[in-house]
Scaffold this active site. Structure first.
Site, PDB file in Angstrom:
ATOM      1  N   GLU A 195       0.829  -1.205   0.000  1.00  0.00           N
ATOM      2  CA  GLU A 195       0.000   0.000   0.000  1.00  0.00           C
ATOM      3  C   GLU A 195       0.867   1.260   0.000  1.00  0.00           C
ATOM      4  OE1 GLU A 195      -3.313   0.466   2.606  1.00  0.00           O
ATOM      5  OE2 GLU A 195      -3.689  -1.693   2.730  1.00  0.00           O
ATOM      6  N   SER A 262       4.972 -20.275  -1.717  1.00  0.00           N
ATOM      7  CA  SER A 262       4.757 -21.704  -1.469  1.00  0.00           C
ATOM      8  C   SER A 262       4.055 -22.355  -2.645  1.00  0.00           C
ATOM      9  CB  SER A 262       3.927 -21.973  -0.200  1.00  0.00           C
ATOM     10  OG  SER A 262       4.517 -21.368   0.922  1.00  0.00           O
ATOM     11  N   ASP A 334      -6.047  -9.948   1.377  1.00  0.00           N
ATOM     12  CA  ASP A 334      -5.803  -8.567   1.795  1.00  0.00           C
ATOM     13  C   ASP A 334      -6.358  -8.364   3.197  1.00  0.00           C
ATOM     14  OD1 ASP A 334      -5.320  -5.912   2.060  1.00  0.00           O
ATOM     15  OD2 ASP A 334      -6.494  -5.248   0.329  1.00  0.00           O
ATOM     16  N   ASP A 337      -4.974  -2.953   6.189  1.00  0.00           N
ATOM     17  CA  ASP A 337      -5.288  -1.651   5.607  1.00  0.00           C
ATOM     18  C   ASP A 337      -4.561  -0.572   6.393  1.00  0.00           C
ATOM     19  OD1 ASP A 337      -6.854  -2.473   3.532  1.00  0.00           O
ATOM     20  OD2 ASP A 337      -8.755  -1.744   4.346  1.00  0.00           O
TER      21      ASP A 337
END
Length: 821
Positions: A195, A262, A334, A337
């Site tokens: 971000e 992975s 996600d 934030d």
């Protein structure tokens, strides 16, 4: 003169004897902490005898009358082999490294204190199921039994490092294990950095459309345009310069591109030659000595489980039982934030909320520092989460005056039941039971791949934030924290997490690729891992009607780069077989030799070949030439080759070829010219570092796997004995992934790879195999410190059997723990 010579000889002899005596004395004290695998010991905390059978690779097979006794044995075994590693990880999570290392680690401690991991872990203990709490307590008792043995028997302080660093070891607590899970979540989460980087890039580039080139979305349906970051925060500086993160091996925050990777895939009986399900898994983490992974077998009341554990956490996190196999890959969900909080101009102790200004929640935290006065830190929390310092990932560069940054993150939960999920996973007997157990996962979010005797499935596990559809940046950039539409609305139900059960094709798999296409806010993520490996995996899976354990091993060790096969024809399209004949020793001749080698190469990143080094160096210098004039110092954040970026440029997607033109020069450069210049520059660099005879180059000389000791790895002389460096195949975008450092002077060092590999065959479970990247012991004088390292490098495995007779037949020792009377 003869007298002088005689005295000089005596002095030299005395010095040699003194050095030899010092070395022998150091060896003697260090060797005292080598664990005795063959002993009987009376301990408190168990209800009946516990047996720990070490097989020939020092994998402990732990047997007890109750599950609590078995977890006690695991705690004891972990502390025998990895006490220093456990101690340092716990201190990192607690923010207490400076008590041992002084001011060097003060920045780390401040950051971890601000996240408040340890308080959250302490409060989360009560949120675990009763059985999971009992396992945590029993494990802690086992660790403490080893600590008592060390103190009572004067066993060299438990680890050689304890002599070099004064690190008193407090008794282990259940919260310590939960804090380590949160530390793992930190190391596997990259959205915070992404971000900030997206905002910095938007502030740096003149053309905002070019952000989609250098930070491209994973292939698939596009999204609506984001607002200009400067429009969200008018006071922010247009040019966002920054400073690099500290180069400390103990730095726990993931660096760009190293926040998790992975591979995992499974085949149903219809796609298996043996008629049983198959599962392969290789979680990718930073390479260290010893490995973060520790192999163990636990004989629980529900049956035996065997696989990879992490010292400090009482669970087999990737492995199998007689009925179920489970593997994990980073989901890239996600779950973070960043919010920019507006301070009250009249009172900086208040910040703006949708309901007006509100005081920060504050609490003092004292950090003890070796050799210096303590530091008192004031922890500040908003309704969105903890306030972060501007130094972390250069947050200050995108935070306007009069504002601070805070973080919303699922791992910052005081009722985190992730351990309960891991505990229940070990007891599950079927795919439905495993998926039910996984509902308690919070963080780190993972893609869980599971297989029982009949079924296979892949499920994203972990808490998925519920966002407002009106969110200004869709969680892709920092957003105003006082706007209600930018705040989380809670957590989505577990049923909303992506799930694939028994697909018609008979195979599921994940290489950190994009797995679903959903509109925001149910999108899962806009940031995904490597989008290249999945194409190679698809080819390997589809070219066989049925698979075997060996074909899954072959895929796990595959070294062919889909990226190389895609990019070379694009980048070199106008360079192959062109140009006049050039004399030997000229740059033009070197270029022709390099292009000829690459034209005949199949893309295999084999350690013994020259082509991978030529290709990797060419792409590195090409990307540098493309971005440095546009991004300036921010180009240092893009040190690894970005395949999608280069492909966009050379396919001129949405005008991306504009990157080829050097803005500071008068002529308009073409992509072909930049490609040629980059190749010449790469060949000069190769010649200076590895020699000019291109045919004799070896990729493995550059792609050395660096398993460095986090605390002793830079100590002169000693580092040559405790660091493990190996020539390896693979690369950034191969299934046998060896992520490169991207940092000079050795940008192609292999620093992040599949440190655990396992392949399970449920037609014959005891034929399953696994390996870790170093050895079981963290004691550098032990023969088990690096005995698995060469097997790992060569792509070999050791048996993964639950047959006790096999373990006893090749036992390296049997430890018997007897209840104290």
């Amino acid at each position: 003169m003869r007298l002088l010579f005689r005295w000089l000889f005596r002095i030299a002899s005395a010095l040699v004897a003194l050095v030899a005596a010092s070395v022998l004395l150091a060896y003697y004290f260090a060797a005292q902490s080598l664990p005795d695998y063959d002993q009987t010991l009376q301990v408190s905390g168990i209800s009946a005898p516990v047996e720990i059978i070490r097989d020939q690779s020092a994998v402990p097979h732990i047997l007890g009358q109750t599950d609590e006794d078995v977890f006690f044995g695991l705690g004891y075994a972990h502390a025998q082999d990895r006490l220093w590693q456990m101690t340092i990880m716990r201190r990192t999570a607690q923010g207490r490294l400076s008590e041992v290392f002084g001011n060097r680690t003060l920045t780390i401690d401040k950051l971890l204190r601000r996240l408040d991991f340890y308080r959250l872990a302490q409060e989360s203990v009560a949120a675990q199921s009763p059985a999971a709490q009992a396992a945590l307590r029993a494990y802690a008792a086992g660790v403490n039994a080893r600590l008592k043995e060390i103190n009572d028997e004067a066993l060299g302080r438990g680890a050689p490092e304890m002599f070099l660093f004064d690190a008193p070891v407090a008794p282990w607590q259940p919260a310590d294990s939960l804090a380590l899970i949160k530390l793992m979540a930190l190391q596997l989460s990259g959205h915070l950095e992404d971000e900030v980087l997206r905002a910095r890039t938007m502030l740096t580039l003149d053309d905002p459309a070019r952000v989609a080139d250098i930070l491209p979305d994973a292939p698939g349906q596009g999204i609506a345009a984001l607002p200009e970051y400067a429009d969200l925060f008018p006071g922010v500086k247009r040019y966002a310069a920054g400073t690099p993160a500290p180069e400390d091996p103990l730095w726990p925050f993931p660096r760009r591109g190293l926040a998790g990777a992975s591979n995992a895939w499974a085949a149903a009986p219809s796609r298996s030659a043996s008629g049983g399900t198959l599962l392969a898994n290789d979680p990718h983490l930073g390479l260290t000595a010893p490995s973060i992974w520790y192999l163990a077998r636990l004989e629980l009341s529900s049956g035996g489980v065997i696989g990879g554990t992490i010292p400090g956490i009482p669970a087999v996190l990737a492995g199998r039982s007689a009925d179920l196999g489970w593997g994990v890959t980073s989901s890239y969900l996600d779950d973070q934030d960043v919010h920019i909080e507006k301070l009250n101009p009249q009172n900086p102790e208040e910040y703006l909320t949708p309901d007006g200004y509100k005081r920060f929640e504050t609490r003092p935290s004292i950090i003890e520092i070796k050799g210096a006065a303590p530091v008192t830190l004031t922890l500040r929390w908003t309704e969105n989460g903890p306030v972060l310092p501007g130094t972390l990932y250069n947050l200050a560069t995108i935070t306007p005056p009069g504002h601070v940054a805070s973080l919303s993150w699922t791992a910052l939960s005081d009722a985190d039941t992730t351990y309960t999920a891991a505990y229940n996973m070990m007891r599950a007997k079927s795919v439905p039971e495993a998926l039910e157990a996984a509902k308690d996962y919070v963080a780190p979010s993972q893609n869980l791949t599971v297989a029982d005797h009949r079924s296979i499935a892949l499920k994203t596990v972990g808490a998925m934030p519920r966002r407002d559809p009106r969110h200004q940046t869709q969680g892709r950039m920092p957003s105003p924290g006082w706007r209600p539409e930018n705040r989380w609305l809670g957590i989505l139900p577990y049923a909303a997490n992506p799930e694939f059960v028994d697909p018609r094709g008979g195979i599921v798999g994940n290489t950190n690729n994009k797995i679903v296409e959903r509109p925001f806010p149910n999108h899962v993520s806009y940031l995904w891992g490597d989008t290249q490996r999945i194409h190679r995996w698809q080819k390997l899976m589809q070219e066989r009607r049925v698979h075997t354990r060996d074909s899954f091993v072959e895929a796990q060790l595959d070294r062919v780069s889909f990226s190389a096969r895609t990019l070379l024809p694009l980048v070199g399209a106008d360079l192959w077989f062109t140009g006049n004949a050039a004399p030997e020793g000229t740059p033009e001749r070197q270029r022709q030799i390099a292009l000829t080698l690459l034209a005949e190469w199949n893309g295999e990143m084999n350690e013994h070949l020259p082509e991978p080094l030529i290709y990797a160096a060419w792409m590195r210098f090409l990307q540098k030439r493309l971005i440095e004039d546009d991004l300036g110092p921010l180009a240092d954040e893009f040190t690894r080759m970005q395949p999608l970026f280069i492909e966009r440029v050379f396919r001129d997607i949405d005008g991306a070829s504009a990157w080829c033109d050097i803005r500071q020069s008068a002529p308009r450069e073409t992509c072909t010219e930049i490609a040629r210049l980059a190749l010449d520059e790469a060949l000069v660099w190769i010649g200076e570092k590895y020699g000019t005879d291109l045919a004799t180059l070896r990729w493995g000389d550059a792609h050395q796997a660096t398993h460095d000791h986090p605390t002793l790895g830079k100590v002169p002389v000693l580092r040559y004995f405790i660091n493990i460096h190996q020539s390896t195949s693979g690369g950034d975008n191969t299934l046998q992934r060896g992520r490169t450092s991207g940092e000079d002077p050795d940008p192609f060092r292999n620093v992040h790879a599949g440190a655990y590999r396992g392949v399970y065959d449920f037609a014959d479970p005891d034929s399953s195999v696994f390996i870790i990247s170093t050895g079981q012991s963290g004691h550098f004088l032990s023969r088990h410190y690096d005995d698995l390292a060469q097997l790992w490098r060569r792509g070999e495995y050791i048996p993964m059997s639950l047959d006790l007779d096999l373990a006893r037949a090749a036992a390296d020792g049997v430890t018997r723990l007897i209840p104290a009377r």
